[in-house]
Design an enzyme around this catalytic site. Sequence first.
Site, PDB file in Angstrom:
ATOM      1  CD  GLU A 191      -7.541   0.081   3.884  1.00 22.20           C
ATOM      2  OE1 GLU A 191      -7.296   0.096   5.103  1.00 22.20           O
ATOM      3  OE2 GLU A 191      -6.683  -0.182   3.024  1.00 22.20           O
ATOM      4  CG  HIS A 199      -3.310   6.560   6.051  1.00 24.31           C
ATOM      5  ND1 HIS A 199      -2.505   7.075   7.011  1.00 24.31           N
ATOM      6  CD2 HIS A 199      -2.919   5.255   5.895  1.00 24.31           C
ATOM      7  CE1 HIS A 199      -1.653   6.156   7.432  1.00 24.31           C
ATOM      8  NE2 HIS A 199      -1.884   5.038   6.765  1.00 24.31           N
ATOM      9  CG  ASP A 212      -6.923  -1.774   9.877  1.00 24.71           C
ATOM     10  OD1 ASP A 212      -7.724  -1.563   8.947  1.00 24.71           O
ATOM     11  OD2 ASP A 212      -5.680  -1.859   9.732  1.00 24.71           O
ATOM     12  CB  SER A 266      -2.727  -2.242  13.878  1.00 29.58           C
ATOM     13  OG  SER A 266      -1.871  -2.425  12.767  1.00 29.58           O
ATOM     14  N   GLY A 267      -4.418  -3.842  11.415  1.00 32.40           N
ATOM     15  CA  GLY A 267      -4.243  -4.908  10.428  1.00 32.40           C
ATOM     16  C   GLY A 267      -2.778  -5.202  10.180  1.00 32.40           C
ATOM     17  CG  LEU A 268       1.678  -2.935   9.952  1.00 31.03           C
ATOM     18  CD1 LEU A 268       2.241  -3.501   8.664  1.00 31.03           C
ATOM     19  CD2 LEU A 268       2.214  -1.522  10.176  1.00 31.03           C
ATOM     20  CG  ASN A 302       0.777  -1.149   5.302  1.00 26.34           C
ATOM     21  OD1 ASN A 302       1.516  -0.208   5.065  1.00 26.34           O
ATOM     22  ND2 ASN A 302       0.156  -1.288   6.457  1.00 26.34           N
ATOM     23  CB  SER A 303      -1.368   2.987   3.318  1.00 25.33           C
ATOM     24  OG  SER A 303      -2.699   2.572   3.490  1.00 25.33           O
ATOM     25  NE  ARG A 351      -6.411   3.387   5.801  1.00 25.47           N
ATOM     26  CZ  ARG A 351      -5.553   2.535   6.360  1.00 25.47           C
ATOM     27  NH1 ARG A 351      -5.846   1.969   7.529  1.00 25.47           N
ATOM     28  NH2 ARG A 351      -4.427   2.225   5.762  1.00 25.47           N
ATOM     29  CE  LYS A 370      -4.337  -3.163   3.451  1.00 25.95           C
ATOM     30  NZ  LYS A 370      -4.870  -2.383   4.570  1.00 25.95           N
ATOM     31  CG  ASP A 390      -1.457  -4.766   6.441  1.00 28.19           C
ATOM     32  OD1 ASP A 390      -2.590  -5.290   6.413  1.00 28.19           O
ATOM     33  OD2 ASP A 390      -1.267  -3.564   6.707  1.00 28.19           O
ATOM     34  CG  ASP A 394      -7.428  -4.712   5.981  1.00 26.80           C
ATOM     35  OD1 ASP A 394      -6.801  -3.791   6.548  1.00 26.80           O
ATOM     36  OD2 ASP A 394      -7.062  -5.889   6.014  1.00 26.80           O
TER      37      ASP A 394
END
Length: 559
Positions: free
Chosen positions: A110, A185, A81, A42-44, A118-119, A154, A116, A54, A83
């Site tokens: 994504e 997502h 991940d 996970s990037g987070l 984080n979503s 993504r 980016k 992130d 990104d």
Amino acid sequence: MKRRSRNPLVLNSNGVIRLAAAHNALTAKLVERAGFDAVWASGLEISTSHGVPDANILTMTEFLNAAAEMADSVSIPVVADCDTGFGNSNNIIHLVRKYEAARIAAICIEDKLFPKVNSFVPGRQELAPIAEFVGKILAAKNTQETDDFVVIARVEALIAGWGMEEALRRAHAYATAGADAIFIHSKSTEPAQILEFAERWDGSAPLVVAPTTYCSVTVDELERAGVKVVMYTNHGMRAAVRAIGDVLGEILRNGGSRTVEDKIAPVSELFQLQGMVELKKAEKEYLRTENGATTAIVLAAGAGGQCDESLRALVGDRPRGMLDVHGRTVLQRQVETLRSVGVEDVVVVAGYRRAKIEDMQDVRVVVNEDYDTTHIVSSLMAAEDHLRGDVLVSYSDVLYDKQTVQRLLDCQDDFAILVDGSFHDDHRLCAKRIDRAKAERPYRRLLRRLDSSAPTPVTAIGKDVEQDETDYEFVGVSKFSARGCEVLRDLYSDLRRSRPKPFHEAPSLERASLTDLFQELIDRGHRVTGVEVNSGWAEVHTFDDYRRICALLSAGEMG
Ligand code: SPV
Ligand code: MG
């Protein structure tokens, strides 16, 4: 063994595939140990573990290093991940080469703009044009060298608030471009949005989801909706953050760590996760030191109550080796002597009242679960995994000094046992049921001779050896070479098949003593070497023995 990457999408051909997030080797191992099908790098989590947002603050190399460390540490696939791909399609080509070479099974890119965010962070969530992202997918698919490398596209349209139609349009374009799966997502707190997407999806690629915010949904419900991959993308790290914070706070509040001890993993679990067991195995195989690395196996499974009547009051509630001699147990004293001659690795076979032994520091404990129905050979074989390399095997109710053990360690034969002839001088011992050995070279009493210490082959061993044929008493300490251990393991599996009854002096193999095993080795043509000593050891079988040992040790002997 080098692992190949494996396509995570074909793991459970009929069922849903579950991923959990990790940010390093340890957390990837925890994901694998928990039973997840694959790891989400996970990037987070990786960003958080570096203490940075992130938001593409870390470089591709840092994300790659983290994912590669995970792939090296687990045997399940790692899905990375990536990104937005750290740039444009040129960066995608570079990253696919690097990630595939690092045996990472899949990448996920994504459709947002670099850099980016984080979503789940409110505010700016800028989407890339569809055409640009399709170009990235084409670049990735055309760059991969192995067929099973997976590219997940993504879709962030629902995150950016562009609506369901845009999300479906994008997903369709990406699947058409060759994406192996679509990660749709959502940051909705209800599953309805994702369930609607799944309902309207044309099925042209498998669907991936991450129910972080809409956590009321179950894996079963998602599967029924047609979802192929469910990812728990930050739950391990959130658990760790809470647990670490709580435990550290409690230590400061309580002024000590006693109250947290039961809530945290024992250090032995960390060793297990590190691979310390494998390291120790490899060490036995390959590490060569001047004295050789000898393991000691101490057989301490028997009940204290089985010993001589006169000693029963002292050891009735504990294994015999836990008998206290001037503040230290017999076992502790053995371990100290063994360490002083360089035997670092001590394995104790426990059974009766094993908790007392499990409390010992610095030894490894294995358990003979059937200690009350079996005897010493069964206890030894409970430690079969440790019968590798040079192994010294000792009863737990005998004390010895350094020189005595060293004499045995110096013997290079495959099977060596310590023997003593001085019992001939003690008429009470002569008549007792001691472990007797007849040897090729008879015991020669009181003769001054140069060869007194030359080892001699034992020709018969056991309690029933005729009194007038007995040359030596078996001290209860023996040594097996690496080859000796191999022979012993093969012999034991052979005997387990044939189940001889009786087995020499024992009613069965299960009830056999070490002397029965040595007799079997002799009968099969192996040389069992008697290494002679005539002092430097004492067994603790009777209260008289115990009194004598206490007196000796207070006088400073047998250091
Ligand atoms: C990540 O784990 O870094 C993700 C998934 O991208 S999420 O944080 O849920 O957006
Ligand atoms: Mg991410």
